[in-house]
Scaffold this active site. Structure first.
Site, PDB file in Angstrom:
ATOM      1  N   LEU A 180      -1.146  -8.064   2.700  1.00 20.31           N
ATOM      2  CA  LEU A 180      -1.969  -6.898   2.341  1.00 20.31           C
ATOM      3  C   LEU A 180      -1.166  -5.640   2.645  1.00 20.31           C
ATOM      4  O   LEU A 180      -0.719  -5.460   3.780  1.00 20.31           O
ATOM      5  CB  LEU A 180      -3.240  -6.922   3.210  1.00 20.31           C
ATOM      6  CG  LEU A 180      -4.356  -5.948   2.857  1.00 20.31           C
ATOM      7  CD1 LEU A 180      -5.144  -6.462   1.646  1.00 20.31           C
ATOM      8  CD2 LEU A 180      -5.314  -5.794   4.042  1.00 20.31           C
ATOM      9  N   HIS A 181      -0.972  -4.792   1.653  1.00 20.25           N
ATOM     10  CA  HIS A 181      -0.263  -3.538   1.969  1.00 20.25           C
ATOM     11  C   HIS A 181      -0.614  -2.360   1.076  1.00 20.25           C
ATOM     12  O   HIS A 181      -0.165  -1.250   1.313  1.00 20.25           O
ATOM     13  CB  HIS A 181       1.253  -3.754   1.926  1.00 20.25           C
ATOM     14  CG  HIS A 181       1.798  -3.850   0.530  1.00 20.25           C
ATOM     15  ND1 HIS A 181       1.735  -4.997  -0.209  1.00 20.25           N
ATOM     16  CD2 HIS A 181       2.399  -2.932  -0.269  1.00 20.25           C
ATOM     17  CE1 HIS A 181       2.282  -4.800  -1.392  1.00 20.25           C
ATOM     18  NE2 HIS A 181       2.685  -3.552  -1.467  1.00 20.25           N
ATOM     19  N   ARG A 182      -1.422  -2.577   0.013  1.00 20.54           N
ATOM     20  CA  ARG A 182      -1.713  -1.460  -0.906  1.00 20.54           C
ATOM     21  C   ARG A 182      -2.548  -0.396  -0.201  1.00 20.54           C
ATOM     22  O   ARG A 182      -3.565  -0.739   0.438  1.00 20.54           O
ATOM     23  CB  ARG A 182      -2.499  -1.944  -2.118  1.00 20.54           C
ATOM     24  CG  ARG A 182      -1.789  -2.945  -2.961  1.00 20.54           C
ATOM     25  CD  ARG A 182      -0.751  -2.310  -3.847  1.00 20.54           C
ATOM     26  NE  ARG A 182       0.020  -3.371  -4.486  1.00 20.54           N
ATOM     27  CZ  ARG A 182       1.180  -3.187  -5.084  1.00 20.54           C
ATOM     28  NH1 ARG A 182       1.729  -1.995  -5.132  1.00 20.54           N
ATOM     29  NH2 ARG A 182       1.812  -4.193  -5.638  1.00 20.54           N
TER      30      ARG A 182
ATOM     31  N   ARG B 130       2.919  -0.922   7.382  1.00 29.09           N
ATOM     32  CA  ARG B 130       1.839   0.016   7.062  1.00 29.09           C
ATOM     33  C   ARG B 130       0.484  -0.552   7.529  1.00 29.09           C
ATOM     34  O   ARG B 130      -0.323   0.138   8.135  1.00 29.09           O
ATOM     35  CB  ARG B 130       1.779   0.228   5.542  1.00 29.09           C
ATOM     36  CG  ARG B 130       0.511   0.922   5.060  1.00 29.09           C
ATOM     37  CD  ARG B 130       0.260   0.607   3.598  1.00 29.09           C
ATOM     38  NE  ARG B 130       1.144   1.315   2.693  1.00 29.09           N
ATOM     39  CZ  ARG B 130       1.029   2.601   2.379  1.00 29.09           C
ATOM     40  NH1 ARG B 130       0.055   3.324   2.891  1.00 29.09           N
ATOM     41  NH2 ARG B 130       1.862   3.160   1.540  1.00 29.09           N
TER      42      ARG B 130
ATOM     43  N   ASP C 215      -2.471  -8.620  -2.166  1.00 29.03           N
ATOM     44  CA  ASP C 215      -2.599  -7.507  -3.115  1.00 29.03           C
ATOM     45  C   ASP C 215      -1.226  -7.113  -3.654  1.00 29.03           C
ATOM     46  O   ASP C 215      -1.062  -6.064  -4.256  1.00 29.03           O
ATOM     47  CB  ASP C 215      -3.340  -6.304  -2.498  1.00 29.03           C
ATOM     48  CG  ASP C 215      -2.639  -5.729  -1.263  1.00 29.03           C
ATOM     49  OD1 ASP C 215      -1.538  -6.197  -0.898  1.00 29.03           O
ATOM     50  OD2 ASP C 215      -3.212  -4.796  -0.653  1.00 29.03           O
TER      51      ASP C 215
END
Ligand code: UD1
Length: 346
Positions: free
Chosen positions: A194-196, A228, A269
């Site tokens: 997950l990083h968006r 992030r 994502d």
């Protein structure tokens, strides 16, 4: 013929890895968009990518800061090195920045690998990066026929478009023996990334996603975490919602791809991971409302669930019961060779 190949962020490294060995006179420019050891150098070491000749060390920043700083630093390199062709890959800010520089230089051509992918969502910075890069490129290398049709539909000349296949699959073919022979401990896990920003930068959204995935039964979640996302979890105090997950540092290429091949399900994502999942036939649940890899939806191997908690749950329990596959005749490990032949001969 002299080439410059540009990279900046993690997904770029896996795209140039199979290609650069075929380019006789090539220098690598790393923008430094990604700079942590396990987001950058680990890929150069593990995938035998030559050291970059230049590192622009741009680091993190707003889109404008990253893009404009890369442009100012890349232009003098182009002027000094006088390449015939600059190669850019994918859709990150580094791709756009260097493409813009090249488009205004005389006698330098621009080649874009993974051209024509469209999510049709212009709120995503990557979509802007893709569209603009494609419209100023001289060689547009497409992974799929859908991507070609997108370009033709946008009025780009057929003469510039080449359907070569997806370059990241070259890596899987190259490392097949290692990937196949790495035994994974049971029970089978679910791989999660997950990083968006639209999933990580809003506390409620991030909390809902983590809570839902943390509570999936028998999921055995392995979560290599993007810096992030780790920072946001810490900032918002959401650690308790990862209590059932195995949260680990970002993996290197072979660790990641082996974990994916052996997973019962992928929840992500990311863009490129959807393609790699489709290749292995590992069910992929994509935490987005759209995808630039539309072909992965065709056989149901990939499903879009956005951040809808009920859909994540139902698709997870459904997906792990079925194996669906997609076949693409250009997943033959020869994409880089095709690109090289075109660049040198056309
Ligand atoms: C970028 C790409 C995205 C791609 C992703 C893969 C753009 C617009 N986005 O997003 O398309 O899917 O890379 O990871 O180009 N950070 C570190 N160390 C690093 C890199 C990043 O700590 O080595 C942290 C920083 O806090 C940084 C944040 O991650 O501010 C985001 O990094 P950035 O490069 O801006 O975008 P990504 O989210 O990684």
């Amino acid at each position: 013929m002299k080439f410059i190949t540009v990279v900046g962020a993690r997904p770029n490294f896996v795209k140039i890895a199979p290609l650069v060995k075929y380019l006789p006179d090539n220098i690598i420019v790393h923008t430094g968009q990604h700079y942590d050891y396990n987001m950058s150098k680990v890929f150069f070491e593990g995938m035998d990518i030559p050291e970059p000749t230049y590192n622009l060390n741009v680091g993190s920043g707003t889109h404008t800061e990253q893009t404009s700083t890369i442009m100012s630093l890349f232009e003098p390199i182009c002027v000094k090195e006088k390449p015939d062709i600059v190669i850019v890959v994918g859709d990150v800010n580094s791709t756009l920045a260097c493409s813009l520089v090249v488009s205004k230089m005389d006698n330098v051509k621009l080649a874009h690998i993974e051209s024509g992918e469209r999510s049709f969502d212009r709120s995503m910075p990557e979509e802007i990066n893709r569209v603009i890069t494609d419209h100023i490129s001289d060689y547009l290398f497409c992974s799929t026929k859908d991507a070609m049709y997108n370009l033709l539909h946008e009025g780009i000349s057929n003469d510039k478009i080449y359907h070569v296949g997806n370059i990241v699959i070259d890596n899987i073919v190259k490392y097949k023996d290692i990937i196949d022979n790495t035994i994974k401990p049971s029970p089978q896990h679910t791989l999660f990334t997950l990083h968006r920003p639209f999933n990580t930068d809003n506390r409620e959204q991030l909390k809902n996603i983590l809570q839902c995935i943390n509570e999936l039964e028998n999921a055995n979640i392995l979560f290599p975490i993007h810096p992030r996302t780790r920072a946001k979890i810490d900032k918002y105090g959401l650690q308790e919602h990862t209590s059932n997950m195995k949260v680990i540092e970002p993996l290197n290429y072979l660790e990641f791809i082996t974990s994916l091949k052996n997973a019962k399900c992928m929840i992500t994502d990311s863009g490129g991971i959807q393609v790699e999942s489709a290749y292995f036939g590992v069910p992929c649940i994509t935490l987005r409302d759209n995808t630039e890899h539309i072909f992965t939806l065709k056989s149901g191997v990939n499903v879009l669930v956005g951040s809808d908690i009920e859909k994540i749950q139902s698709e997870f329990y459904k997906s792990i019961k079925i194996k669906k596959r997609i076949y693409d005749s250009l997943w033959d490990g020869k994409v880089s060779e095709r690109i090289k032949e075109i660049l040198i001969n056309v």
